[in-house]
Enzyme design. Structure first.
Site, short mmCIF file in Angstrom:
data_model
loop_
_atom_site.label_atom_id
_atom_site.label_comp_id
_atom_site.label_asym_id
_atom_site.label_seq_id
_atom_site.Cartn_x
_atom_site.Cartn_y
_atom_site.Cartn_z
N HIS A 188 -2.84 2.87 -4.27
CA HIS A 188 -2.29 2.80 -3.38
C HIS A 188 -1.35 2.31 -3.62
CE1 HIS A 188 -5.95 2.70 -0.78
NE2 HIS A 188 -5.75 3.09 -1.13
N GLU A 202 -9.35 2.85 -5.25
CA GLU A 202 -9.19 4.12 -5.00
C GLU A 202 -7.86 4.96 -5.87
OE1 GLU A 202 -11.07 3.53 -0.50
OE2 GLU A 202 -9.18 3.56 -0.55
N ASP A 233 1.06 -1.15 -0.02
CA ASP A 233 -0.05 -0.33 -0.12
C ASP A 233 1.02 1.45 0.00
OD1 ASP A 233 -2.25 1.78 0.16
OD2 ASP A 233 -3.12 -0.13 0.74
#
Length: 526
Positions: free
Chosen positions: A248, A310, A177
């Site tokens: 990410h 995202e 991440d």
């Protein structure tokens, strides 16, 4: 031992005849070759707790017999457990079924059967029962985020044991991440030299952010990963790795600036959605093909997760290379660019006999042909994917996010909406609007353990248990669920967690040392 003590609830539980079967120094465990792994596991676990030798083979005396019989009509992962005065017999459709039968057998004993050394507790007696059981879903999973806060290997192995206790069979391991890269890649050593640690971590969700000023890091060597995968496989758990792209990815970009916009970045220290994303150049594609090839060598399971969630499009809108790629590939916009990026790896995995798994944002711009969707933003993504003929794993935030607060009262770093034990138990993984054929694409469900606000295994224990116990029944038991019926069984089950040493959230609320006074959390509108 009545049915009320078993978690998850078995499909069929009938009392047997007589007084059951007592374990003693003469008791043996006899298994066919296919059940040999479960015999070794059961001997080690019960031997430690009881102090009994539980020798292998049939010595003509008291016996626990383990057999695999695919013709017994039990169904995948199903088993039959029968106990009478002569002993205990577990028949499984497959090796996994035998293992789940052995897990149930252990639950029939007192909670001290979960300790690592014998106590002076008297006789070990299995009640006379006949249990026939099989799971509702083939995917009964838990996503564990070790990127935000690293979990040492021995704690991952313990977590696997706790999953196995609850008859869960998929560990979705979130390995990378913005805030950390947790897996050794031989071709790119800077991913662990640089990207596996950050200089500090945000504490809570206050704005402006507050930091602890303490470096945090860690990673698994490839041998660690092999050990984790092998340990899980022996407990019939598949480990699904996640390498998050194209968003990410700041930790990777910090180690290799050429993967991003070219600017120098540090490994992320704040939580949330970060604008820094991967470039879409041939260099980036080649880099991640190499990464995924090493990952596939370590994880033999069918699925490889690419994340895909995202991914802000701000950098791509301003990027000459991204805009050139959109034009060259005839794409409509940045959403289709993300779809193109994901499809590249779908092709790469398919050519190697694997399947791509991604969060429901991979629907944006068009879904890759071989993709399986993990539906987290409500159920809409899962419904759309199932109707399009794609397999789906359900984990909507409202019912599946174990980082969410557990009550409206005082909780440690409360985030999200309230997700109590009863909410997890009541949730049905299959959206009601799906038809029968569409619903068959829902291959199962998982809960997600995002660890931004879980900085130790003790905190993970508190946030995960006993909600994981409730989830385990929701994906195993196919009948109607009644929380008032479940609660007494759970209360008995907590004695097992106590014996293991799990620091779960008590049913009446947190203990004083489980709180984080003064650390601000955040709410969520959904």
């Amino acid at each position: 031992m009545p049915e009320r003590l078993l978690v998850p609830r078995p499909a069929e539980h009938l009392p047997g005849e007589g007084e059951g079967f007592g374990l003693d120094a003469d008791t043996r465990i006899d298994a066919d070759a296919a059940a040999g792994g479960t015999a070794a596991w059961l001997r080690a676990e019960l031997g430690a707790a009881t102090g009994l030798p539980l020798a292998p083979g049939d010595g003509g005396g008291p016996l626990i017999r383990l057999r695999v019989d695919a013709t017994a009509g039990l169904g995948a992962e199903g088993y039959r457990l029968a106990v009478d005065a002569s002993g205990a017999r577990i028949t499984g459709h497959d090796a996994a079924g035998v293992f789940y039968g052995a897990q149930t057998l252990r639950q029939l004993l007192p909670a001290s059967a979960y300790r690592r050394a014998p106590l002076d507790t008297g006789a070990w007696t299995l009640p006379a029962v006949r249990i026939t059981d099989r799971p509702r879903f083939g995917w009964r999973g838990c996503m564990l985020d070790v990127a935000r806060h690293f979990m040492p290997k021995h704690d991952v192995l313990r977590f696997i044991d706790l999953m196995a206790l609850h008859k869960l069979n998929v560990l979705h391991l979130h390995l990378t991440d913005d805030q950390g890269w947790r897996i050794e890649i031989k071709r790119y050593p800077r991913l662990t030299e640089v990207a596996s640690w950050r200089r500090e971590s945000q504490v809570g969700a206050a704005q402006p952010p507050v930091f602890d000023g303490r470096p945090h890091g860690g990673f698994y060597t490839q041998d660690d990963i092999r050990e984790i995968v092998g340990y899980a496989a022996a407990r019939h758990i598949t480990v699904v790795p996640e390498i998050d792209v194209p968003g990410h990815s700041q930790a990777a970009i910090a180690a290799h600036p050429e993967l991003g916009a070219g600017e120098r970045l540090e490994v992320g220290t704040e939580w949330g959605i970060i604008d820094n994303v991967l470039d879409v150049s041939d260099t980036v594609l080649e880099f991640y093909r190499t990464v995924f090839d090493e990952v596939m060598e370590l994880f033999p399971g069918e699925y490889i997760c690419v994340g895909g969630d995202e991914c802000p499009k701000k950098q791509w809108k301003a990027s000459e290379s991204a805009q050139a790629r959109i034009e060259a590939e005839g794409l409509a916009d940045e959403d289709e660019l993300q779809s193109w990026f994901i499809r590249h790896f779908d092709d790469h995995f398919t050519a190697r006999g694997r399947r791509l798994l991604g969060w429901d944002e991979i629907l944006q711009g068009g879904l890759a042909p071989g993709a399986t969707v993990v539906s987290w933003q409500g159920t809409e993504g899962g419904v759309a994917a199932a109707r399009a003929g794609h397999d789906v794993v359900m984990c909507p935030t409202r019912t599946s996010y174990l980082d969410y607060r557990q009550s409206a009262g005082e909780e440690p770093i409360p985030v999200g909406t309230v997700l109590g034990l009863a909410d997890v138990y009541a949730a049905d993984p299959v959206p009601a609007e799906l038809t029968g054929p569409e619903a068959r694409h829902v291959i199962g469900a998982q809960v997600n353990v995002w660890t931004e606000h879980m900085d130790s295994p003790r905190t993970v224990d508190y946030m995960v248990f006993p909600r994981l116990s409730a989830f385990a029944e929701a994906v195993w038991w196919a009948g109607e669920r009644d929380y008032t019926e479940f609660l007494p069984r759970l209360e008995s089950h907590l004695e097992r967690l106590d014996a293991i040493g799990v620091e779960y959230r008590p049913l009446d609320g947190p203990r004083p040392w489980q709180l984080r006074p003064g650390v601000k959390g955040r709410g969520r509108a959904d």
